[in-house]
Structures are given as C-alpha cells and as structure tokens.
Design an enzyme around this catalytic site. Structure first.
Site, PDB file in Angstrom:
ATOM      1  N   ASP A 156       0.790  -1.253   0.000  1.00 41.00           N
ATOM      2  CA  ASP A 156       0.000   0.000   0.000  1.00 41.00           C
ATOM      3  C   ASP A 156       0.812   1.288   0.000  1.00 41.00           C
ATOM      4  O   ASP A 156       0.316   2.324   0.470  1.00 41.00           O
ATOM      5  CB  ASP A 156      -0.954   0.022   1.192  1.00 41.00           C
ATOM      6  CG  ASP A 156      -2.118  -0.936   1.029  1.00 41.00           C
ATOM      7  OD1 ASP A 156      -2.220  -1.576  -0.021  1.00 41.00           O
ATOM      8  OD2 ASP A 156      -2.927  -1.041   1.975  1.00 41.00           O
ATOM      9  N   LYS A 191      -5.056  -5.944  -4.409  1.00 41.96           N
ATOM     10  CA  LYS A 191      -5.777  -6.550  -3.285  1.00 41.96           C
ATOM     11  C   LYS A 191      -7.078  -5.809  -3.037  1.00 41.96           C
ATOM     12  O   LYS A 191      -7.251  -4.663  -3.468  1.00 41.96           O
ATOM     13  CB  LYS A 191      -4.917  -6.584  -2.022  1.00 41.96           C
ATOM     14  CG  LYS A 191      -4.650  -5.263  -1.339  1.00 41.96           C
ATOM     15  CD  LYS A 191      -3.776  -5.512  -0.100  1.00 41.96           C
ATOM     16  CE  LYS A 191      -3.458  -4.226   0.640  1.00 41.96           C
ATOM     17  NZ  LYS A 191      -4.624  -3.643   1.306  1.00 41.96           N
ATOM     18  N   CYS A 223      -3.105  -2.945   7.043  1.00 37.91           N
ATOM     19  CA  CYS A 223      -2.917  -3.834   5.893  1.00 37.91           C
ATOM     20  C   CYS A 223      -1.608  -4.613   5.953  1.00 37.91           C
ATOM     21  O   CYS A 223      -1.561  -5.775   5.538  1.00 37.91           O
ATOM     22  CB  CYS A 223      -3.010  -3.041   4.597  1.00 37.91           C
ATOM     23  SG  CYS A 223      -4.682  -2.422   4.270  1.00 37.91           S
TER      24      CYS A 223
END
Length: 250
Positions: free
Chosen positions: A52, A162, A195
C-alpha cells in the site's frame, strides 16, 4: 529477472519426456540482526512485499490527505524503501507490490469493507472522487491506486491488486509466491497496524516465515498502535529487523 522468476518453477520438456525435477537453486545465505532472535536467511527463498505505498495513502494530493489525515508519518517508509530497492534488486530478491486496486463496480467488496472507508455512508469511500488527481479512490488503474510517485516499479517487479486489508484474500498472491518458491517474506509499507499486519498474519498462518522491516513500515494511527503491532509480530507471528541492516548485509 523475469526469466529467472519463471524459471524457478518449471519442467524441462522434450517430445518424449517430462522432467519434473525443478531447477537446482543453491542457497544464498545471509545473517541478519533481528528480534526476538537473529536470523539466518536464504535469499533464494525470500521476497520483499511492499504493501500500500500508493498515492491515495502516501501522497499529499491523495485521498487520505484530502480528508484531513496526517500522512507525514508515511514519508519515512517511502524513503526507506526507495533507498533499499537498489540493493534488494541487485541481490535478485523478488519485489512484490501489493496495493489496493478495486474493481470499478466494487462487486466483490462486502458491506463491511465498504464501511471501513465510508463509515457514515456518505459515498466518500472506495471508488468515489477524492481530489483533482485521484479520480476514483483506490480503484485499479487510477492515479490514487498507483504506487506513490516517489517510487519506481521496474518490469521485473510483480504487482498484485488486493481488495481487503490482507493481500492474501481473493488474490493470486499465495500462488505467485509458491511459484517463486518463496518461504520467507520481508514486509514493508503502510499502514503497519492495518494492511501490513493483516497480510503478515495471513502469511504466518499459512506457513510463511515473516519478517517486518520496522524502518520500512509506518502508520497514520497513534504511536501505540505501531508499538502493539511490533510487539505482536515478535511475540506471535515472526520477527522484526530493519531495512538498513538488510541493505548493509546485502
């Protein structure tokens, strides 16, 4: 590296024979300072997972900044990863970018996932316009879902979209890692307590060795969230080390 990556899990074929023996890969061992114990690693069985580090989370014109979140803490992770990538790539460690990259129709996202990013139901979460640059929050192909402008993806890197906090749910990440013949995952990215941790926990639960690089992760959460995350990684799931020590060792 792309041909090497694909060569890691292949048969040798002739018209009258299939040789199911995989190519031999002699170990490339390093010693890495870590907690709760120092580590001996085989670079032939390792990969770097970067979670991310994308514009919507880490860029001053991205979505989080546009809704008032202080993203300044993410800069250290971006800079650490940028500094480490040349050495990691030179060591032929696969680099895998695991980013939110949702379908435009959001048809695979359940209500609880949509709620996380739009808790009041105002329509300002995943898929909504966020800024002049981010046309659709965390949508695959958008500027906001792209790796943050400060970092560069090279053709040999691997990209995985994702759709949950964890990069393993409903994605080809596990299949890709198994075809790479990888056992040990080095984790970088944001948010460390969300995450990154969710992906790390799932990795540990299905049998991967996990190492969080603490100087290459960051979070927009309060500092106690990061403290608890580091504690739990060491206590329950694996190990912590630093990207600086990894680069020095490489």
């Amino acid at each position: 590296m792309s041909s090497t990556v694909h060569d890691r899990n292949r048969w040798t074929l002739t018209p009258d024979r299939a040789d199911l023996r995989r190519p031999a890969r002699p170990p490339r061992s390093i010693e890495l300072s870590a907690l709760p114990q120092d580590l001996s690693l085989d670079l032939e069985r390792a990969a770097l997972l970067i979670v991310d580090l994308q514009n919507d989370f880490c860029h001053p014109d991205g979505w989080l900044a546009s809704i008032g979140v202080d993203i300044s803490g993410t800069r250290a992770a971006v800079e650490t990863v940028a500094a480490a990538l040349p050495a990691v790539r030179a060591a032929q460690i696969p680099v895998i970018w695991v980013n939110w990259g949702n379908r435009p129709d959001r048809v695979n996202l359940p209500p609880n996932v949509l709620h996380v990013y739009d808790p009041a139901g105002d329509g300002n979460g995943i898929g909504s316009p966020a800024s002049s640059l981010s046309t659709a929050v965390l949508e695959a192909g958008s500027w906001g879902a792209a790796v943050v402008d400060d970092l560069t993806i090279v053709p040999e890197d691997i990209r995985i979209d994702k759709y949950r906090m964890s990069g393993f749910v409903d994605t080809p990440l596990d299949s890709a890692l198994r075809n790479l013949r990888v056992d040990t995952l080095l984790f970088a990215g944001v948010n460390a307590d969300q995450c990154v941790l969710a992906t790390l926990m799932d990795a540990a639960n299905i049998g991967y060795d996990v190492v969080m690089l603490t100087d290459a992760v960051a979070t927009t959460s309060p500092s106690y969230c990061l403290d608890a995350t580091v504690y739990n990684v060491r206590q329950c799931f694996g190990f912590t080390a630093t990207a600086a020590d990894l680069v020095k060792t490489l």
